[in-house]
Design a protein around this motif. Structure first.
Motif, short mmCIF file in Angstrom:
data_model
loop_
_atom_site.label_atom_id
_atom_site.label_comp_id
_atom_site.label_asym_id
_atom_site.label_seq_id
_atom_site.Cartn_x
_atom_site.Cartn_y
_atom_site.Cartn_z
N GLY A 82 59.14 62.52 43.70
CA GLY A 82 58.26 62.45 42.54
C GLY A 82 58.14 61.04 41.98
N MET A 83 59.23 60.30 41.99
CA MET A 83 59.17 58.91 41.52
C MET A 83 58.22 58.09 42.37
SD MET A 83 63.19 58.22 40.56
CE MET A 83 62.96 56.46 40.45
N ALA A 84 58.30 58.26 43.68
CA ALA A 84 57.40 57.53 44.57
C ALA A 84 55.95 57.96 44.35
CB ALA A 84 57.81 57.75 46.03
N ASP A 85 55.74 59.25 44.19
CA ASP A 85 54.38 59.78 43.99
C ASP A 85 53.76 59.22 42.71
OD1 ASP A 85 52.23 61.67 44.75
OD2 ASP A 85 52.78 62.64 42.86
N ARG A 86 54.56 59.04 41.68
CA ARG A 86 54.05 58.55 40.39
C ARG A 86 53.72 57.06 40.39
NH1 ARG A 86 57.81 62.41 38.87
NH2 ARG A 86 59.48 60.91 38.53
N ARG A 87 54.00 56.36 41.48
CA ARG A 87 53.63 54.95 41.56
C ARG A 87 52.13 54.76 41.37
NH1 ARG A 87 56.67 50.87 44.37
NH2 ARG A 87 54.62 50.13 45.00
N GLY A 88 51.36 55.68 41.92
CA GLY A 88 49.92 55.61 41.74
C GLY A 88 49.22 54.60 42.63
N ASP A 89 49.88 54.19 43.70
CA ASP A 89 49.27 53.24 44.63
C ASP A 89 49.43 53.73 46.06
OD1 ASP A 89 51.97 52.79 45.12
OD2 ASP A 89 51.94 50.68 44.54
N ALA A 90 48.89 52.96 47.00
CA ALA A 90 48.93 53.36 48.41
C ALA A 90 50.36 53.50 48.92
CB ALA A 90 48.16 52.36 49.27
N LEU A 91 51.24 52.61 48.50
CA LEU A 91 52.64 52.71 48.94
C LEU A 91 53.26 54.00 48.42
CD1 LEU A 91 54.99 51.52 50.50
CD2 LEU A 91 55.63 50.25 48.42
N GLY A 92 52.95 54.38 47.20
CA GLY A 92 53.45 55.62 46.64
C GLY A 92 52.95 56.84 47.41
N VAL A 93 51.68 56.80 47.82
CA VAL A 93 51.11 57.90 48.60
C VAL A 93 51.91 58.09 49.88
CG1 VAL A 93 49.09 58.62 49.96
CG2 VAL A 93 48.77 57.65 47.67
N MET A 94 52.22 57.00 50.56
CA MET A 94 52.94 57.08 51.82
C MET A 94 54.43 57.35 51.59
SD MET A 94 50.61 56.75 54.13
CE MET A 94 51.65 56.65 55.56
N LEU A 95 55.01 56.69 50.61
CA LEU A 95 56.45 56.73 50.41
C LEU A 95 56.96 58.09 49.95
CD1 LEU A 95 58.69 54.70 50.81
CD2 LEU A 95 58.47 54.04 48.41
N ASP A 96 56.19 58.82 49.14
CA ASP A 96 56.69 60.13 48.70
C ASP A 96 56.89 61.06 49.89
OD1 ASP A 96 53.79 60.75 48.87
OD2 ASP A 96 54.30 62.58 47.78
N ASP A 97 56.03 60.95 50.90
CA ASP A 97 56.20 61.80 52.08
C ASP A 97 57.30 61.30 53.00
OD1 ASP A 97 53.99 63.96 52.02
OD2 ASP A 97 53.02 62.13 51.33
N VAL A 98 57.50 60.00 53.04
CA VAL A 98 58.63 59.45 53.80
C VAL A 98 59.93 59.99 53.21
CG1 VAL A 98 59.94 57.34 54.27
CG2 VAL A 98 57.47 57.38 54.63
N ILE A 99 60.06 59.94 51.90
CA ILE A 99 61.27 60.42 51.24
C ILE A 99 61.42 61.93 51.42
CG2 ILE A 99 62.48 60.63 49.04
CD1 ILE A 99 61.03 57.96 48.23
N ALA A 100 60.32 62.67 51.29
CA ALA A 100 60.37 64.12 51.51
C ALA A 100 60.81 64.41 52.95
CB ALA A 100 59.01 64.76 51.23
N GLY A 101 60.35 63.60 53.90
CA GLY A 101 60.76 63.76 55.30
C GLY A 101 62.23 63.48 55.49
N VAL A 102 62.74 62.46 54.82
CA VAL A 102 64.17 62.14 54.92
C VAL A 102 64.99 63.28 54.31
CG1 VAL A 102 65.99 60.58 54.09
CG2 VAL A 102 63.85 59.64 54.99
N PHE A 103 64.58 63.77 53.14
CA PHE A 103 65.29 64.90 52.53
C PHE A 103 65.30 66.11 53.47
CE2 PHE A 103 64.67 63.86 47.69
CZ PHE A 103 65.43 62.73 47.85
N ALA A 104 64.15 66.41 54.06
CA ALA A 104 64.05 67.55 54.98
C ALA A 104 64.94 67.33 56.21
CB ALA A 104 62.60 67.76 55.41
N ALA A 105 64.98 66.10 56.70
CA ALA A 105 65.82 65.79 57.87
C ALA A 105 67.30 66.00 57.54
CB ALA A 105 65.57 64.36 58.34
N VAL A 106 67.72 65.53 56.37
CA VAL A 106 69.13 65.68 55.97
C VAL A 106 69.50 67.15 55.83
CG1 VAL A 106 70.77 65.25 54.10
CG2 VAL A 106 69.31 63.39 54.92
N VAL A 107 68.65 67.93 55.17
CA VAL A 107 68.95 69.35 55.01
C VAL A 107 68.92 70.07 56.36
CG1 VAL A 107 68.24 71.52 53.90
CG2 VAL A 107 68.16 69.38 52.61
N THR A 108 68.03 69.66 57.25
CA THR A 108 67.99 70.24 58.59
C THR A 108 69.29 69.96 59.33
OG1 THR A 108 65.58 70.07 58.69
CG2 THR A 108 66.74 70.25 60.79
#
Length: 161
Positions: A123-149
């Motif tokens: 959510g912090m990355a998503d709230r950046r409101g820029d292109a990096l935030g658009v990409m970064l929130d999914d990168v972080i979500a992917g890392v979280f999903a990988a760790v839980v997997t």
């Protein structure tokens, strides 16, 4: 730019274009694994991140919406990251990638959960409101999903019990 950002038009599918983007990432990721293994998937993820960042930056510079729903290259990148432990684990164990299908399912479901709910750093990355935030929130979500997997695989295989 729209072709990259929409992952070749997948982002225009309705409803839930983000879920369609994540689903489209699965067979493409599988083909990448068959063609070149974990390291090809890793390289493709880096290339998709950079291309997605450039495309997203160009697209959002021309409009009012900082994260149009049809931009799904970020979901593709995050979904591939969520599959890293499955891809690496299959290669390490010398089994076919499809044989770790519970990990594919978990990676997909967990990535979508973290991407939709946007907890903490996502959510912090998503709230950046820029292109990096658009990409970064999914990168972080992917890392979280990988760790839980990884944790779920450890439990399933008796390593963490």
């Amino acid at each position: 730019m729209k072709l990259i950002a929409s992952f070749f038009g997948v982002g225009y599918l309705r409803p839930a274009p983000g879920t369609w983007g994540s689903l489209a990432a699965l067979p493409v990721g599988y083909v990448l694994l068959l063609a070149g293994g974990f390291w090809l998937l890793f390289a493709a993820t880096l290339i998709a991140f950079v291309a997605g960042l450039i495309a997203t930056k160009a697209i959002i510079a021309t409009g009012d919406d900082h994260d149009p729903s049809w931009i799904v290259i970020d979901e593709v990148v995050g979904q591939w990251i969520a599959l890293f432990p499955v891809a690496y684990g299959a290669a390490m164990m010398g089994v076919e990638y499809w044989q770790l299908y519970p990990g594919w399912i978990a990676g997909f479901a967990l990535f979508r959960l973290f991407d939709i709910r946007k907890p903490w750093l996502v959510g912090m990355a998503d709230r950046r409101g820029d292109a990096l935030g658009v990409m970064l929130d999914d990168v972080i979500a992917g890392v979280f999903a990988a760790v839980v997997t990884i944790v779920l695989a450890g439990i399933a295989h008796g390593v963490l019990m």
